[in-house]
Enzyme design. Structure first.
Site, PDB file in Angstrom:
ATOM      1  N   HIS A   1      48.522  34.746  41.840  1.00 57.96           N
ATOM      2  CA  HIS A   1      49.390  34.749  40.663  1.00 57.96           C
ATOM      3  C   HIS A   1      50.815  34.444  41.081  1.00 57.96           C
ATOM      4  CE1 HIS A   1      50.815  35.940  36.665  1.00 57.96           C
ATOM      5  NE2 HIS A   1      51.840  36.445  37.304  1.00 57.96           N
TER       6      HIS A   1
ATOM      7  N   ASP B   1      48.982  44.880  26.735  1.00 53.66           N
ATOM      8  CA  ASP B   1      50.074  44.186  27.439  1.00 53.66           C
ATOM      9  C   ASP B   1      50.672  43.114  26.542  1.00 53.66           C
ATOM     10  OD1 ASP B   1      51.671  43.108  29.707  1.00 53.66           O
ATOM     11  OD2 ASP B   1      50.347  41.400  29.396  1.00 53.66           O
TER      12      ASP B   1
END
Ligand code: URA
Length: 436
Positions: A82, A161
């Site tokens: 990521h 989230d």
């Protein structure tokens, strides 16, 4: 339990329990806790911070708020990567095929871009016919068959989230280290990988502008990974100028293909090799960075990594002739050079400004619903340390007639983004630190 008491507790600098964090996350995502209370809580976290245990609890609550992916039907150790957002960051498209060629399965879910940072999924859609939506079984089968698949995030992953991030975006609470760390890691954990390599960007184009803050963010994320049993390492890499020379979807695919041919920019190749090396180590295919790098270079030089990209493109319905001949990728009708107004050496390039310039030409989304122009973008001609003579091109704007009105702003932003000095600046490292 009442939200107001938990806001007060955090405001006064106390640690929340696992149950209290669960109450807040569940209450907010299910709509019992209103935006104004969650915003107040996020602001108290911004000022007061969170302990490692609280951050891990928040992460796990958000990770389990929606669908989670079980990758166990894919053979081997699944290592995810990521990057924390950057300009010109096409690392996934370069390192995914390299890592897959070296035998580590790449089962990657990537995002779309919003604002000045591009998303991998948008970039891949510049390839004619490429589908970023695969059924779960097809996704698993493809990774088992050819070693790599890159798809968009599907279904209902980490809805807590998503809701909290949207709230933070409008309440000046994005740049809190525990909130960023838990947001990023909740998505990685829900996506199911066994191990995670984080590329934490630092510099003018990154969330974290200073090295100290970038290391603090990296440590917070590595600690979460360790606490929840996913081996995690973080590489702190430079985002003080865009990575490579191309910014914009088709332009970036072209540069990624050049890099897989061994003809790409040195900075992009180097960052990809370092990140990919750590993926190989976590995936059990190498025991040191040197060994991993040698394996990866072999796959790069032999053309196997490029072949992997072609296999993935073919498997996902894309036109591989555009990989063989990148000039067949979408091209903008208009190309305009931005010329240097003085001579000297390039001292700095504000990456964020270059990203915004590409966005106003149509390469990025100003809002979630904006349609992007795959051919649009900015191609840099000069990077930090290069000499420049007044009148020479700093960059080239690529745009179509519908975005002609963005030309003036893009030009001004690019001229403002380049700092030119009389002396050559010292060389900046590409990678500053490794956090394990
Ligand atoms: N990226 C994320 O996914 N979350 C954040 O909070 C910041 C960047």
């Amino acid at each position: 339990m009442r939200a107001v008491d938990l806001i007060r507790k955090k405001r006064d600098g106390q640690e929340l329990t696992t149950e209290e964090i669960s109450f807040l996350v569940r209450g907010y995502s299910e709509g019992q806790i209103p935006d104004y209370q969650m915003a107040a809580w996020a602001m108290t976290v911004f000022y007061r911070g969170m302990s490692a245990r609280e951050t891990a609890d928040l992460t796990m609550q958000m990770a389990s708020s929606g669908d989670t992916i079980d990758l166990s039907s894919i053979h081997g150790i699944k290592v995810d990567k990521h990057s924390t957002g950057g300009v010109g960051d096409k690392t996934t498209i370069v390192l995914g095929p390299m890592v897959a060629a070296a035998g580590v399965p790449v089962a990657k879910m990537s995002g779309r871009g919003l604002g000045h940072t591009g998303g991998t999924i948008d970039k891949l859609e510049a390839i004619r016919g490429f589908s970023v939506e695969l059924a779960k079984e097809q996704f698993f089968r493809q990774v088992n068959d050819i070693g790599i698949a890159v798809v968009g995030q599907s279904g209902n992953m980490t809805p807590a989230d998503k809701k909290l991030y949207a709230l933070r975006d409008v309440t000046a609470t994005v740049d809190s280290i525990p909130l960023i760390a838990s947001s990023v890691m909740s998505k990685k954990i829900a996506a199911g990988a066994d191990a995670i390599v984080l590329d934490v960007k630092t510099g003018s184009g990154a969330f974290m502008k200073t090295l100290e803050d970038s290391i603090r963010l990296a440590k917070a994320m590595v600690e979460i990974g360790t606490q929840v049993g996913r081996q995690t390492v973080a590489v702190i890499s430079d985002m003080d100028q865009p990575l490579g020379y191309a910014i914009g979807n088709a332009l970036e695919i072209r540069e990624a293909v050049d890099t897989l041919r061994g003809e790409g920019p040195a900075d992009l190749e180097e960052v990809c090799l370092i990140l990919a090396s750590h993926m190989l180590i976590l995936g059990g295919k190498a025991s040191s960075e040197e060994e991993a790098k040698a394996i990866l270079l072999e796959h790069l030089r032999s053309g196997e990594a490029l072949e992997k990209l072609k296999k993935m493109v073919a498997a996902q319905g894309g036109d591989t002739t555009q990989i063989d001949n990148p000039e067949l990728l979408p091209q903008a009708e208009i190309q305009v050079e931005v010329l240097a107004e003085r001579s000297g050496f390039i001292e700095s390039i504000q990456a964020e400004e270059i990203g915004i310039a590409a966005m106003v030409l149509g390469a990025g989304r100003e809002t979630k619903d904006s349609k992007i122009d795959l051919a649009a973008g900015v191609e840099l001609r000069k990077k930090i340390g290069d000499p420049v003579v007044a009148g020479e091109a700093l960059a080239v704007l690529h745009f179509n007639p519908e975005h002609r009105e963005g030309k003036g702003e893009a030009e001004q932003r690019i001229l403002g983004a380049y700092g030119i000095s009389e002396t050559k600046p010292p060389k900046r490292p590409l990678v500053f630190a490794l956090v394990t």
